[in-house]
Design a protein around this motif. Structure first.
Motif, PDB file in Angstrom:
ATOM      1  N   GLY A 139     -14.018 -18.278  14.252  1.00  0.00           N
ATOM      2  CA  GLY A 139     -14.344 -17.337  15.225  1.00  0.00           C
ATOM      3  C   GLY A 139     -16.004 -17.475  15.229  1.00  0.00           C
ATOM      4  O   GLY A 139     -15.988 -16.651  16.643  1.00  0.00           O
ATOM      5  N   ASN A 140     -16.185 -17.722  14.482  1.00  0.00           N
ATOM      6  CA  ASN A 140     -17.838 -17.622  14.599  1.00  0.00           C
ATOM      7  C   ASN A 140     -18.506 -19.185  14.037  1.00  0.00           C
ATOM      8  O   ASN A 140     -17.413 -20.031  13.292  1.00  0.00           O
ATOM      9  N   ILE A 141     -19.520 -19.847  14.677  1.00  0.00           N
ATOM     10  CA  ILE A 141     -20.547 -21.154  14.150  1.00  0.00           C
ATOM     11  C   ILE A 141     -21.802 -20.431  13.528  1.00  0.00           C
ATOM     12  O   ILE A 141     -22.048 -20.060  13.498  1.00  0.00           O
ATOM     13  N   SER A 142     -21.557 -21.101  12.102  1.00  0.00           N
ATOM     14  CA  SER A 142     -22.684 -20.780  11.174  1.00  0.00           C
ATOM     15  C   SER A 142     -23.833 -22.181  10.678  1.00  0.00           C
ATOM     16  O   SER A 142     -22.807 -22.938  11.874  1.00  0.00           O
ATOM     17  N   LYS A 143     -24.751 -21.748  10.151  1.00  0.00           N
ATOM     18  CA  LYS A 143     -25.819 -22.838  10.454  1.00  0.00           C
ATOM     19  C   LYS A 143     -24.846 -24.254  10.139  1.00  0.00           C
ATOM     20  O   LYS A 143     -25.016 -25.194  10.025  1.00  0.00           O
ATOM     21  N   LYS A 144     -24.628 -24.047   9.287  1.00  0.00           N
ATOM     22  CA  LYS A 144     -23.743 -24.976   8.372  1.00  0.00           C
ATOM     23  C   LYS A 144     -22.791 -25.710   8.917  1.00  0.00           C
ATOM     24  O   LYS A 144     -23.020 -27.184   8.625  1.00  0.00           O
ATOM     25  N   GLU A 145     -21.735 -25.464   9.976  1.00  0.00           N
ATOM     26  CA  GLU A 145     -20.712 -25.990  10.509  1.00  0.00           C
ATOM     27  C   GLU A 145     -21.495 -26.710  11.444  1.00  0.00           C
ATOM     28  O   GLU A 145     -21.078 -27.581  11.793  1.00  0.00           O
ATOM     29  N   MET A 146     -22.415 -25.850  12.311  1.00  0.00           N
ATOM     30  CA  MET A 146     -23.512 -27.035  12.735  1.00  0.00           C
ATOM     31  C   MET A 146     -23.820 -28.056  12.464  1.00  0.00           C
ATOM     32  O   MET A 146     -23.968 -28.962  13.009  1.00  0.00           O
ATOM     33  N   LEU A 147     -24.638 -27.884  11.335  1.00  0.00           N
ATOM     34  CA  LEU A 147     -25.222 -28.785  10.606  1.00  0.00           C
ATOM     35  C   LEU A 147     -24.111 -30.488  10.323  1.00  0.00           C
ATOM     36  O   LEU A 147     -23.993 -31.532  11.165  1.00  0.00           O
ATOM     37  N   ARG A 148     -23.011 -30.002   9.951  1.00  0.00           N
ATOM     38  CA  ARG A 148     -21.701 -31.269  10.027  1.00  0.00           C
ATOM     39  C   ARG A 148     -21.127 -31.600  11.008  1.00  0.00           C
ATOM     40  O   ARG A 148     -21.423 -32.736  11.211  1.00  0.00           O
ATOM     41  N   LEU A 149     -20.789 -30.900  12.266  1.00  0.00           N
ATOM     42  CA  LEU A 149     -20.689 -30.799  13.597  1.00  0.00           C
ATOM     43  C   LEU A 149     -22.151 -31.811  13.864  1.00  0.00           C
ATOM     44  O   LEU A 149     -21.338 -32.843  14.536  1.00  0.00           O
ATOM     45  N   VAL A 150     -23.017 -32.077  14.560  1.00  0.00           N
ATOM     46  CA  VAL A 150     -23.989 -32.777  14.312  1.00  0.00           C
ATOM     47  C   VAL A 150     -23.720 -33.802  14.083  1.00  0.00           C
ATOM     48  O   VAL A 150     -24.424 -34.868  14.626  1.00  0.00           O
ATOM     49  N   LYS A 151     -23.880 -34.014  12.460  1.00  0.00           N
ATOM     50  CA  LYS A 151     -24.245 -35.212  12.065  1.00  0.00           C
ATOM     51  C   LYS A 151     -22.901 -36.322  11.479  1.00  0.00           C
ATOM     52  O   LYS A 151     -23.211 -37.670  12.202  1.00  0.00           O
ATOM     53  N   ASP A 152     -22.130 -35.484  12.381  1.00  0.00           N
ATOM     54  CA  ASP A 152     -20.980 -36.455  13.024  1.00  0.00           C
ATOM     55  C   ASP A 152     -20.718 -36.728  14.639  1.00  0.00           C
ATOM     56  O   ASP A 152     -19.960 -37.565  14.763  1.00  0.00           O
ATOM     57  N   LEU A 153     -21.518 -36.257  15.146  1.00  0.00           N
ATOM     58  CA  LEU A 153     -21.771 -36.283  16.542  1.00  0.00           C
ATOM     59  C   LEU A 153     -23.016 -37.420  17.051  1.00  0.00           C
ATOM     60  O   LEU A 153     -22.994 -37.555  17.941  1.00  0.00           O
ATOM     61  N   HIS A 154     -23.536 -37.190  15.727  1.00  0.00           N
ATOM     62  CA  HIS A 154     -24.818 -37.978  16.207  1.00  0.00           C
ATOM     63  C   HIS A 154     -24.766 -39.731  16.447  1.00  0.00           C
ATOM     64  O   HIS A 154     -26.017 -40.454  17.297  1.00  0.00           O
ATOM     65  N   GLY A 155     -23.725 -40.137  15.199  1.00  0.00           N
ATOM     66  CA  GLY A 155     -23.312 -41.760  16.793  1.00  0.00           C
ATOM     67  C   GLY A 155     -23.353 -41.674  18.032  1.00  0.00           C
ATOM     68  O   GLY A 155     -23.735 -42.641  18.594  1.00  0.00           O
ATOM     69  N   LEU A 156     -22.765 -40.450  18.372  1.00  0.00           N
ATOM     70  CA  LEU A 156     -22.667 -40.554  19.584  1.00  0.00           C
ATOM     71  C   LEU A 156     -23.663 -40.677  20.805  1.00  0.00           C
ATOM     72  O   LEU A 156     -23.587 -40.320  22.081  1.00  0.00           O
TER      73      LEU A 156
END
Length: 198
Positions: free
Chosen positions: A126-143
């Protein structure tokens, strides 16, 4: 938004009348439209569910525009699957699929963002942590065509979203940051939306 498990009769998926009525009420689709969409869904997915393999195939088609389609599918599959699999059973049934489809195609901007929040909330707490944000950004970065570092993008997005400074981003904070068109928050969300629009 309505969500419950589909029924099975004689080994085949069925859509119960109360499911049809409830989804018709929440989606605005007619009962006949829902039945037609259900028949099309079960023609493609005879067990009445989309498994990971089928989902991966669908995503591969969506990612054909990216520079590294297979790499992007591998990175984003788990995140996108979370949006659909609301009961966390490892499959996407017709109702789950249609709820997301309806929200993304007919929902208000706030409805869409509330659904997309599940993509950012990696551990579903139910929350986004800084670690979760970094993980998603790393996965999205190729786009993304942004030249900033992944850490910098994640830090900027998190700072924009964490309105009360408590170290986590709630769904409301996420929605408000994007609706207020905060630069990095909007860019990340548009990258995600582009996946569905493709």
């Amino acid at each position: 938004m309505y969500c419950r498990r589909m029924g099975i009769k004689n080994g085949k998926p069925v859509l119960r009348n109360d499911d049809i009525l409830a989804f018709s009420h929440t989606s605005g689709l007619s009962e006949e439209q829902i039945k037609v969409k259900f028949d099309a869904f079960t023609a493609d997915h005879p067990k009445g569910k989309i498994d990971r393999k089928s989902f991966r195939k669908m995503l591969t088609e969506a990612f054909l525009h990216s520079k590294n389609p297979m790499e992007d599918v591998e990175k984003m599959e788990k995140h996108i699957f979370r949006i659909y699999d609301t009961n966390n059973d490892g499959h996407i049934d017709f109702i789950e699929f249609m709820v997301v489809f309806h929200v993304l195609s007919e929902g208000t901007p706030e409805d869409v963002l509330r659904k997309l929040f599940r993509l950012f909330d990696v551990n579903c707490d139910g929350n986004i942590s800084k670690k979760e944000m970094l993980r998603l950004v790393k996965d999205l970065h190729g786009l993304s065509t942004v030249s900033e570092s992944r850490e910098s993008i994640a830090d900027s997005a998190f700072a924009e979203m964490d309105n009360d400074g408590d170290g986590v981003v709630t769904c409301d904070e996420f929605v408000n940051a994007v609706l207020q068109e905060k630069k990095v928050s909007k860019m990340l969300t548009m990258n995600v939306i582009d996946i569905f629009v493709s």
